[in-house]
Design a protein around this motif. Structure first.
Motif, PDB file in Angstrom:
ATOM      1  N   UNK A   1       0.830  -1.209   0.000  1.00  0.00           N
ATOM      2  CA  UNK A   1       0.000   0.000   0.000  1.00  0.00           C
ATOM      3  C   UNK A   1       0.858   1.249   0.000  1.00  0.00           C
ATOM      4  N   UNK A   2       1.943   1.242   0.774  1.00  0.00           N
ATOM      5  CA  UNK A   2       2.852   2.391   0.792  1.00  0.00           C
ATOM      6  C   UNK A   2       3.459   2.608  -0.600  1.00  0.00           C
ATOM      7  N   UNK A   3       3.867   1.532  -1.247  1.00  0.00           N
ATOM      8  CA  UNK A   3       4.453   1.641  -2.582  1.00  0.00           C
ATOM      9  C   UNK A   3       3.434   2.177  -3.588  1.00  0.00           C
ATOM     10  N   UNK A   4       2.188   1.715  -3.474  1.00  0.00           N
ATOM     11  CA  UNK A   4       1.141   2.225  -4.366  1.00  0.00           C
ATOM     12  C   UNK A   4       0.897   3.706  -4.140  1.00  0.00           C
ATOM     13  N   UNK A   5       0.886   4.123  -2.887  1.00  0.00           N
ATOM     14  CA  UNK A   5       0.662   5.538  -2.589  1.00  0.00           C
ATOM     15  C   UNK A   5       1.795   6.388  -3.142  1.00  0.00           C
ATOM     16  N   UNK A   6       3.037   5.912  -3.030  1.00  0.00           N
ATOM     17  CA  UNK A   6       4.176   6.655  -3.570  1.00  0.00           C
ATOM     18  C   UNK A   6       4.070   6.782  -5.093  1.00  0.00           C
TER      19      UNK A   6
END
Length: 146
Positions: free
Chosen positions: A138-143
């Motif tokens: 999820x963090x990678x998608x948000x970035x």
């Protein structure tokens, strides 16, 4: 287990007349047969002759078994992270024997290691790691969407 050194180790036990003190158990399938075997043990011995990352370490921890192991990188790191591993010089059997003798004489230390094993296992369940991985994704998608 049934590793490459089984025959040599069994011969060594016979040569030293230790048959009444050393038992060799062949490979045991994962699951109920393995867990039943582990219930009566006090610690787990892991002495790989090459670098390895044995999942069996977590099986031992889940059963409250600390580990005595050669000081390969995996076990040095696991000792630092868990507080439930005693490492000895690779590949010296004498170091393993000394660790067994010390833990046999200091049952409180053995109990502390066992408690640390269970605590580490509880902090590293499959569910916890799946949740961590999901968080990372999820963090990678948000970035990427920023």
């Amino acid at each position: 287990g049934d590793g490459d050194q089984a025959d040599a180790l069994q011969a060594l036990v016979r040569t030293r007349n230790l048959q009444s003190r050393v038992e060799f158990i062949g490979a045991v399938p994962w699951g109920a047969p393995l867990f039943a075997l582990l219930e009566d043990q006090h610690l787990c011995v892991m002495a790989p002759l090459i670098e390895d990352t044995p999942r069996a370490a977590f099986d031992a921890f889940c059963r409250g078994l600390p580990i005595v192991a050669f000081d390969i990188a995996f076990f040095r790191d696991l000792a630092a992270e868990s507080g439930a591993v005693v490492t000895t010089p690779w590949p010296q059997a004498e170091g393993l024997a000394q660790a067994f003798a010390q833990l046999s004489a200091d049952r409180e230390a053995l109990a502390r290691l066992g408690a640390a094993a269970v605590a580490f296992a509880a902090r590293n369940t499959q569910q916890i790691w799946l949740e961590r991985r999901l968080g990372w994704l999820r963090e990678a998608q948000q970035r990427q969407s920023q």
